[in-house]
Every structure is written in C-alpha cells, then in structure tokens.
Design a protein around this motif. Structure first.
Motif, PDB file in Angstrom:
ATOM      1  N   THR A 196       0.832  -1.203   0.000  1.00 15.62           N
ATOM      2  CA  THR A 196       0.000   0.000   0.000  1.00 15.62           C
ATOM      3  C   THR A 196       0.865   1.250   0.000  1.00 15.62           C
ATOM      4  N   GLY A 197       1.922   1.236   0.806  1.00 19.37           N
ATOM      5  CA  GLY A 197       2.833   2.379   0.813  1.00 19.37           C
ATOM      6  C   GLY A 197       3.493   2.592  -0.534  1.00 19.37           C
ATOM      7  N   LEU A 198       3.962   1.508  -1.153  1.00 21.15           N
ATOM      8  CA  LEU A 198       4.561   1.617  -2.484  1.00 21.15           C
ATOM      9  C   LEU A 198       3.551   2.124  -3.506  1.00 21.15           C
ATOM     10  N   ALA A 199       2.307   1.638  -3.419  1.00 18.69           N
ATOM     11  CA  ALA A 199       1.266   2.071  -4.355  1.00 18.69           C
ATOM     12  C   ALA A 199       1.003   3.569  -4.215  1.00 18.69           C
ATOM     13  N   MET A 200       1.007   4.091  -2.985  1.00 16.60           N
ATOM     14  CA  MET A 200       0.766   5.523  -2.782  1.00 16.60           C
ATOM     15  C   MET A 200       1.947   6.359  -3.262  1.00 16.60           C
ATOM     16  N   ILE A 201       3.159   5.857  -3.063  1.00 15.40           N
ATOM     17  CA  ILE A 201       4.328   6.562  -3.585  1.00 15.40           C
ATOM     18  C   ILE A 201       4.252   6.665  -5.108  1.00 15.40           C
ATOM     19  N   MET A 202       3.954   5.536  -5.752  1.00 15.63           N
ATOM     20  CA  MET A 202       3.898   5.528  -7.207  1.00 15.63           C
ATOM     21  C   MET A 202       2.675   6.262  -7.735  1.00 15.63           C
ATOM     22  N   ALA A 203       1.594   6.335  -6.948  1.00 16.76           N
ATOM     23  CA  ALA A 203       0.415   7.090  -7.373  1.00 16.76           C
ATOM     24  C   ALA A 203       0.752   8.575  -7.495  1.00 16.76           C
ATOM     25  N   PHE A 288       7.712   1.927   4.443  1.00 14.05           N
ATOM     26  CA  PHE A 288       7.012   2.249   3.197  1.00 14.05           C
ATOM     27  C   PHE A 288       5.533   2.540   3.440  1.00 14.05           C
ATOM     28  N   GLY A 289       4.918   1.859   4.411  1.00  9.66           N
ATOM     29  CA  GLY A 289       3.510   2.108   4.676  1.00  9.66           C
ATOM     30  C   GLY A 289       3.264   3.519   5.167  1.00  9.66           C
ATOM     31  N   LEU A 290       3.945   3.919   6.253  1.00  9.51           N
ATOM     32  CA  LEU A 290       3.765   5.265   6.800  1.00  9.51           C
ATOM     33  C   LEU A 290       4.420   6.317   5.915  1.00  9.51           C
ATOM     34  N   GLY A 291       5.632   6.015   5.430  1.00  9.12           N
ATOM     35  CA  GLY A 291       6.318   6.974   4.567  1.00  9.12           C
ATOM     36  C   GLY A 291       5.551   7.240   3.278  1.00  9.12           C
ATOM     37  N   GLY A 292       5.024   6.196   2.662  1.00  6.01           N
ATOM     38  CA  GLY A 292       4.248   6.373   1.440  1.00  6.01           C
ATOM     39  C   GLY A 292       2.964   7.149   1.671  1.00  6.01           C
ATOM     40  N   TYR A 293       2.338   6.914   2.824  1.00  4.77           N
ATOM     41  CA  TYR A 293       1.102   7.625   3.165  1.00  4.77           C
ATOM     42  C   TYR A 293       1.356   9.123   3.304  1.00  4.77           C
ATOM     43  N   VAL A 294       2.401   9.501   4.044  1.00  3.65           N
ATOM     44  CA  VAL A 294       2.728  10.918   4.221  1.00  3.65           C
ATOM     45  C   VAL A 294       3.161  11.537   2.896  1.00  3.65           C
ATOM     46  N   PHE A 295       3.953  10.803   2.127  1.00  2.00           N
ATOM     47  CA  PHE A 295       4.413  11.293   0.824  1.00  2.00           C
ATOM     48  C   PHE A 295       3.229  11.585  -0.085  1.00  2.00           C
ATOM     49  N   PHE A 296       2.239  10.716  -0.100  1.00  8.93           N
ATOM     50  CA  PHE A 296       1.046  10.934  -0.922  1.00  8.93           C
ATOM     51  C   PHE A 296       0.234  12.111  -0.408  1.00  8.93           C
ATOM     52  N   TRP A 297       0.057  12.203   0.907  1.00 13.25           N
ATOM     53  CA  TRP A 297      -0.747  13.266   1.520  1.00 13.25           C
ATOM     54  C   TRP A 297      -0.196  14.658   1.213  1.00 13.25           C
ATOM     55  N   LEU A 298       1.121  14.781   1.123  1.00 16.07           N
ATOM     56  CA  LEU A 298       1.734  16.086   0.901  1.00 16.07           C
ATOM     57  C   LEU A 298       1.312  16.720  -0.425  1.00 16.07           C
ATOM     58  N   SER A 299       0.857  15.938  -1.376  1.00 11.89           N
ATOM     59  CA  SER A 299       0.413  16.470  -2.672  1.00 11.89           C
ATOM     60  C   SER A 299      -1.099  16.356  -2.857  1.00 11.89           C
ATOM     61  N   GLU A 300      -1.834  16.212  -1.775  1.00 12.85           N
ATOM     62  CA  GLU A 300      -3.279  16.007  -1.858  1.00 12.85           C
ATOM     63  C   GLU A 300      -3.972  17.091  -2.676  1.00 12.85           C
ATOM     64  N   GLU A 301      -3.528  18.339  -2.567  1.00 11.64           N
ATOM     65  CA  GLU A 301      -4.190  19.450  -3.267  1.00 11.64           C
ATOM     66  C   GLU A 301      -3.975  19.403  -4.772  1.00 11.64           C
ATOM     67  N   GLU A 302      -2.979  18.674  -5.240  1.00 12.62           N
ATOM     68  CA  GLU A 302      -2.588  18.735  -6.648  1.00 12.62           C
ATOM     69  C   GLU A 302      -3.254  17.683  -7.515  1.00 12.62           C
ATOM     70  N   TYR A 303      -3.816  16.636  -6.934  1.00 16.14           N
ATOM     71  CA  TYR A 303      -4.378  15.543  -7.734  1.00 16.14           C
ATOM     72  C   TYR A 303      -5.642  16.011  -8.462  1.00 16.14           C
TER      73      TYR A 303
END
Length: 306
Positions: A196-203, A288-303
């Motif tokens: 899930t973390g990897l999927a959010m990073i790649m998303a 990767f789970g927590l790191g990917g989640y935070v990494f994805f959240w940081l760009s929430e406004e841009e999707y």
C-alpha cells in the motif's frame, strides 16, 4: 476641486469595511478556504477512515468488472499466476536448469510467483490509480488516498483466491499441513502494508509523470529477477562480496518470498531467512507504509488539477 473629490472618495472607501483588503485577507475574513485544500494529517486520516466502506465497495466492484467480458470470468484470478508460473518453469526450470538443487521446485516457483505478483500488481495499479480516475476525482470530494488503497485491496482479494490454489499445489507436491501455515496471515498483513505504501508513492509520482506507467514494468521485471522468484539467491550470495550479499538478502521482495516459502514448505529451512527477519519485515512495512502515506498526503491538493 481635487480636495473635495478626494474627500468624497475617502468617504466612500471609509463606508466599505472590506476596502483595501487583499483577496486572501478578504477570504479569511469571511471564513472562505481554498477548494480541495489539504487538511492536517490527523484530520485527513479520520476522513480516510470514514471512507473505508467506499474503499471496500469500490475495490469489490472493480474486481468484478475486471473479468466481466471474459468467458472464464473470475477464474482468471487464479489462471494468471498459474500461467506465469508455467512459463517461468519452462524457461528457468527446464531450459536454463535453475531447478537443480531446489527441492520441490514447482511449489517453490509457484510460491514466489504468487507472492511477487501481489507486489507487482499493487505497484502497477497504484501508478495509474490517479491518472485513470481523473473523472471521479474531479466530480467527487474524498481523500485521494482512497484510490491507491482500493487498488491494493483489489490485488489482495485476488491473492486470497490464489492462496487457496497455492495451498492445493503445496499438498499435491507432498508438503504437509503444519502450524507454520498460520504464518501466512502476518506475512500477508505486513506485505499488504508494504504494498500500500509503495502504491501511494507511485500514485503521486505517476500523477505528475504519466510516462512512469510505461517505465514501471521494466523496473519491476528487473526487481523480480533479483528477488529469487525462480532461482535460489543463496547460490549467488555464497560467492558474492559481503556487501552484495547483504543488499540482496535485505531485498523486501526476497524476504516476503522466503518467509512464505518457509511457512508453507518443510523443505525450505529457517536458515535461509536473515537474522531478526520479523523485525526487518516490520521495519520495511512501516517505512514504506507510513512513509508512502505521508508522501502521498503532501500532494493532496494537486491531484486532478490538470
């Protein structure tokens, strides 16, 4: 004359309490906020948890829709990894002779293929989860992390079907049913968090760089060759430099493969696992789970902004 005019203008300006405020100040004064503004992390997490039923329903609906046009329907959930295993057995087991020195090579190979495909499919679907659902993102307001999580849930549902078939393969190969089989549950749980973390990073990366969806199959294929899916990594690490052996043995995909083989196969000894393997697996999952989640959240406004 100009003095009288200036006085009248000043009078009008004084009558408007919002005069002179910038757009940002004016919005703040009246309680307005940016549409789609990223909420704080804890609030975002609560919003995501409140959408858990949407995630489950979305994943189930997409899984059913994936095979509606195929005559065999949901059977392809099992047939796909089996056919992959058959191809790899032909190439690596028979033609290249990688099966030598590996007891119960068919069970060994199927286990590696099924487990690695879970990670592979989660990454590939996660990479496209934003770009393939822009219409949904622009039409509805919801935490965008729902999408890569839902696509990972889809892959987990497919793997659960496949694990039943893998269990039959193990029994037909002569592997006994032991209490070690219970280890499958924590292994899949930790792998799901990792995926899930990897999927959010790649998303996030795929949403900004659409060409990434074309590149990732080659990256994952290389990763697969290094993860002992159809060969024993120990045959290389025994002669490799220490640093190379350490890097290969710390490969999370290899660790998940070997843990699953150890859980299901009595012919795979505990000695193939690195020391403190469960702490290492937990560390990979959390990193990767927590790191990917935070990494994805940081760009929430841009999707979905275009």
């Amino acid at each position: 004359m100009s003095t009288v005019f200036e006085q009248r203008v000043a009078g009008f300006a004084g009558a408007d309490p919002d005069a002179g405020l910038s757009p940002a100040e004016l919005a703040a004064k009246h309680g307005l906020s940016v549409s789609g503004k990223r909420p704080p992390l804890l609030k975002y997490t609560r919003q995501l948890w409140s959408r858990r039923q949407f995630i489950a329903s979305f994943a189930t609906a997409r899984l059913i829709a994936m095979y509606t046009a195929a005559k065999l329907g949901q059977v392809w959930q099992v047939m796909t990894p089996l056919l992959n295993a058959g191809v790899y057995y032909l190439v690596f087991g028979l033609l290249l002779g990688q099966s030598r020195g590996i007891p119960d090579f068919i069970a060994y190979l199927c286990c590696g293929v099924f487990v690695f495909q879970f990670t592979q499919s989660a990454i590939l679907s996660g990479t496209r989860s934003i770009t393939d659902n822009l219409g949904l993102i622009r039409a509805l307001h919801f935490p965008r992390a729902c999408l890569p999580i839902a696509f990972t849930v889809i892959q987990l549902q497919q793997l659960i079907f496949s694990m039943g078939v893998l269990g039959v393969i193990m029994l037909l190969s002569g592997q006994p049913l032991t209490f070690h089989w219970l280890l499958v549950v924590p292994i899949l749980l930790l792998q799901s968090v990792f995926n899930t973390g990897l999927a959010m990073i790649m998303a996030r990366i795929g949403a900004k760089t659409t060409d990434m969806a074309q590149l990732m199959p080659f990256v994952i294929r290389t990763w697969m060759y290094l993860s002992g899916v159809f060969w024993a990594v120990s045959t290389f690490t025994a002669k490799a430099p220490h640093w190379a052996a350490v890097l290969l043995n710390m490969n999370p995909a290899l660790i998940f493969n070997d843990e699953m083989r150890y859980a299901l196969m009595t012919t795979v000894p505990e000695s193939i696992l690195p020391a403190h393997v469960w702490l290492i697996t937990l560390a990979w999952a959390l990193l990767f789970g927590l790191g990917g989640y935070v990494f994805f959240w940081l760009s929430e406004e841009e999707y979905g902004r275009g």
